[in-house]
Design a protein around this motif. Structure first.
Motif, PDB file in Angstrom:
ATOM      1  N   ILE A  68       0.832  -1.203   0.000  1.00 54.52           N
ATOM      2  CA  ILE A  68       0.000   0.000   0.000  1.00 54.52           C
ATOM      3  C   ILE A  68       0.868   1.254   0.000  1.00 54.52           C
ATOM      4  N   ALA A  69       1.949   1.219   0.769  1.00 55.52           N
ATOM      5  CA  ALA A  69       2.860   2.357   0.787  1.00 55.52           C
ATOM      6  C   ALA A  69       3.441   2.603  -0.603  1.00 55.52           C
ATOM      7  N   GLN A  70       3.796   1.531  -1.302  1.00 52.57           N
ATOM      8  CA  GLN A  70       4.346   1.672  -2.648  1.00 52.57           C
ATOM      9  C   GLN A  70       3.283   2.159  -3.625  1.00 52.57           C
ATOM     10  N   LEU A  71       2.048   1.656  -3.482  1.00 51.68           N
ATOM     11  CA  LEU A  71       0.936   2.091  -4.330  1.00 51.68           C
ATOM     12  C   LEU A  71       0.686   3.586  -4.152  1.00 51.68           C
ATOM     13  N   THR A  72       0.744   4.048  -2.903  1.00 47.70           N
ATOM     14  CA  THR A  72       0.527   5.465  -2.613  1.00 47.70           C
ATOM     15  C   THR A  72       1.642   6.326  -3.182  1.00 47.70           C
ATOM     16  N   LEU A  73       2.859   5.832  -3.119  1.00 47.41           N
ATOM     17  CA  LEU A  73       3.993   6.555  -3.694  1.00 47.41           C
ATOM     18  C   LEU A  73       3.888   6.608  -5.216  1.00 47.41           C
ATOM     19  N   ASP A  74       3.538   5.474  -5.824  1.00 49.33           N
ATOM     20  CA  ASP A  74       3.462   5.407  -7.289  1.00 49.33           C
ATOM     21  C   ASP A  74       2.371   6.306  -7.860  1.00 49.33           C
ATOM     22  N   HIS A  75       1.226   6.353  -7.189  1.00 47.63           N
ATOM     23  CA  HIS A  75       0.078   7.062  -7.751  1.00 47.63           C
ATOM     24  C   HIS A  75      -0.054   8.498  -7.267  1.00 47.63           C
ATOM     25  N   TYR A  76       0.424   8.770  -6.060  1.00 46.44           N
ATOM     26  CA  TYR A  76       0.220  10.100  -5.486  1.00 46.44           C
ATOM     27  C   TYR A  76       1.513  10.795  -5.072  1.00 46.44           C
ATOM     28  N   GLN A  77       2.641  10.123  -5.295  1.00 47.04           N
ATOM     29  CA  GLN A  77       3.942  10.677  -4.929  1.00 47.04           C
ATOM     30  C   GLN A  77       3.998  11.065  -3.446  1.00 47.04           C
ATOM     31  N   ARG A  78       3.251  10.352  -2.646  1.00 51.01           N
ATOM     32  CA  ARG A  78       3.293  10.569  -1.203  1.00 51.01           C
ATOM     33  C   ARG A  78       3.997   9.388  -0.545  1.00 51.01           C
ATOM     34  N   LYS A  79       4.989   9.698   0.251  1.00 54.95           N
ATOM     35  CA  LYS A  79       5.701   8.651   0.974  1.00 54.95           C
ATOM     36  C   LYS A  79       5.085   8.498   2.355  1.00 54.95           C
ATOM     37  N   LEU A 220      -7.767  11.965   7.201  1.00 58.16           N
ATOM     38  CA  LEU A 220      -7.837  10.510   7.254  1.00 58.16           C
ATOM     39  C   LEU A 220      -8.435  10.069   5.919  1.00 58.16           C
ATOM     40  N   ILE A 221      -7.685   9.263   5.166  1.00 59.20           N
ATOM     41  CA  ILE A 221      -8.058   8.925   3.793  1.00 59.20           C
ATOM     42  C   ILE A 221      -8.448   7.458   3.724  1.00 59.20           C
ATOM     43  N   VAL A 222      -9.661   7.200   3.252  1.00 58.88           N
ATOM     44  CA  VAL A 222     -10.239   5.860   3.229  1.00 58.88           C
ATOM     45  C   VAL A 222     -10.188   5.280   1.820  1.00 58.88           C
ATOM     46  N   SER A 223      -9.679   4.055   1.705  1.00 56.40           N
ATOM     47  CA  SER A 223      -9.620   3.350   0.424  1.00 56.40           C
ATOM     48  C   SER A 223     -10.240   1.965   0.574  1.00 56.40           C
ATOM     49  N   SER A 224     -10.491   1.304  -0.563  1.00 53.45           N
ATOM     50  CA  SER A 224     -11.186   0.020  -0.531  1.00 53.45           C
ATOM     51  C   SER A 224     -10.632  -0.945  -1.563  1.00 53.45           C
ATOM     52  N   PHE A 225     -10.093  -2.067  -1.093  1.00 50.08           N
ATOM     53  CA  PHE A 225      -9.723  -3.123  -2.034  1.00 50.08           C
ATOM     54  C   PHE A 225     -10.973  -3.781  -2.603  1.00 50.08           C
ATOM     55  N   GLY A 226     -12.056  -3.755  -1.849  1.00 49.80           N
ATOM     56  CA  GLY A 226     -13.306  -4.319  -2.345  1.00 49.80           C
ATOM     57  C   GLY A 226     -13.733  -3.677  -3.639  1.00 49.80           C
ATOM     58  N   LYS A 227     -13.651  -2.335  -3.698  1.00 49.25           N
ATOM     59  CA  LYS A 227     -14.036  -1.613  -4.912  1.00 49.25           C
ATOM     60  C   LYS A 227     -12.976  -1.762  -6.004  1.00 49.25           C
ATOM     61  N   THR A 228     -11.712  -1.603  -5.637  1.00 46.73           N
ATOM     62  CA  THR A 228     -10.640  -1.604  -6.630  1.00 46.73           C
ATOM     63  C   THR A 228     -10.439  -2.970  -7.279  1.00 46.73           C
TER      64      THR A 228
END
Length: 376
Positions: A68-79, A220-228
């Motif tokens: 998830i940390a890598q996904l966030t970095l790849d898509h949002y450039q947030r570490k 606080l940012i909410v995400s969902s593997f169910g949707k993705t």
């Protein structure tokens, strides 16, 4: 005595039951009806035979936190720190509930932007706080004048849903600039950003709070593997927040569910090595366009769909019935189940609009369109 006397059976349950009772096509509830990726089922079957069935760590399966940390970095450039700034939750709903329970005190106010998903209000009420329902504009863009008028030192939290359910609207750069401006004088206000449809956007790219330097440290940012990943029944979500905020949420989470399904977490972790989340937008873009084409000759007026797998439509040229009555008649007379938009408003605002879910296979969408073409 009930703590939630006004809470009854949700419209999603009502419409899905009607769909079953009348053997109608169910375009109401928001879940895909097509199979999940065979690669996922193979991973799940293999891992089920391994020693992965005991409690996962409270915050989440460590390899998945790293993904998830890598996904966030790849898509949002947030570490983000996978050990301290990410929490795996029992679906996005638990992330929302735990976040509100962690921070909202009695007599606090929480702003909800209507039309809104039905899980926001209940945890606010259980906190003995006050939900402030503010309507979006008719095109579902935020009404910052109204939001500003309701901001005060009592406002503890502002809940955003972007991409937006039920409308499919996504926030623009200018929307975020305006938000940043109007809340700068309220340093104690937190943002709960429901971004479960973040990877399902089309012509315009989703702008995440993860990318907003002025907002992310209070969000606080909410995400969902169910949707993705089309795994809604697995109920696996995650929350990203600064360590000082996430520590408070974890206090609720550990006594609410403690930890989340270990086999599901391990399976998702491995699947993310072979699956590209960019495929999701392409899949649903094709379904949106296909469904839109099918409905072109109907009497419905389709509103813009910029994200999510929902299509909002106006039926004003067909009927002046209340939307709840109209959706029930769609089931009983035409065999298609949808959702009325008035149920997403605190005051039941009725604009004669309904919501279709197009996360269905092509055959079902074709059958639904054939029935909807009969409506005049």
């Amino acid at each position: 005595m009930s703590k939630l006397p006004h809470i009854g059976t949700s419209i999603f349950t009502v419409m899905s039951k009607m769909a079953t009772d009348y053997q109608a096509i169910n375009l109401s509830q928001g879940f895909p009806n097509f199979p999940i990726d065979v690669r996922m089922t193979e991973i799940l079957a293999r891992l089920a035979k391994t020693d992965i069935h005991q409690y996962a760590p409270m915050a989440g399966y460590p390899p998945l936190l790293e993904k998830i940390a890598q996904l966030t970095l790849d898509h949002y450039q947030r570490k983000v720190n996978p050990s301290t700034e990410i929490l795996i939750t029992a679906g996005a709903t638990e992330a929302i509930f735990a976040s509100i329970q962690a921070f909202v005190q009695p007599q606090d106010e929480v702003i909800i932007l209507d039309p809104s998903y039905d899980c926001y209000e209940m945890p606010i009420i259980l906190s003995n706080a006050k939900p402030i329902r503010i309507a979006l504009k008719e095109d579902y863009s935020p009404n910052f004048e109204a939001i500003s008028q309701h901001l005060s030192t009592k406002t503890r939290m502002l809940i955003l849903n972007n991409p937006h359910n039920p409308s499919g609207k996504i926030w623009t750069e200018n929307d975020f600039i305006q938000l940043e401006k109007i809340i700068e004088n309220y340093p104690d206000l937190l943002i709960l950003s429901d971004e479960v449809y973040e990877f399902i956007t089309f012509e315009n790219k989703h702008i995440s709070i993860n990318t907003r330097e002025k907002l992310k440290d209070r969000s606080l940012i909410v995400s969902s593997f169910g949707k993705t990943l089309h795994l809604t029944g697995w109920k696996i979500g995650y929350l990203i927040a600064p360590e000082n905020l996430l520590e408070e949420v974890k206090k609720v989470h550990q006594y609410l569910v403690f930890s989340v399904n270990s086999l599901a977490q391990a399976s998702i972790n491995e699947y993310l090595t072979v699956f590209d989340v960019n495929e999701v937008a392409q899949l649903y873009s094709e379904k949106r366009n296909f469904f839109k084409h099918l409905l072109k000759e109907t009497a419905f007026d389709l509103l813009p769909c910029e994200g999510t797998y929902f299509q909002t439509a106006s039926y004003q040229s067909i009927s002046d019935e209340k939307d709840v009555d109209f959706t029930k008649r769609l089931v009983t007379e035409f065999g298609v189940s949808t959702i009325p938009l008035s149920v997403f408003y605190g005051d039941q605002t009725d604009l004669n609009r309904i919501r279709f879910c197009f996360a269905k296979n092509d055959e079902l969408l074709l059958q639904a369109a054939e029935r909807l073409l009969k409506i005049k």
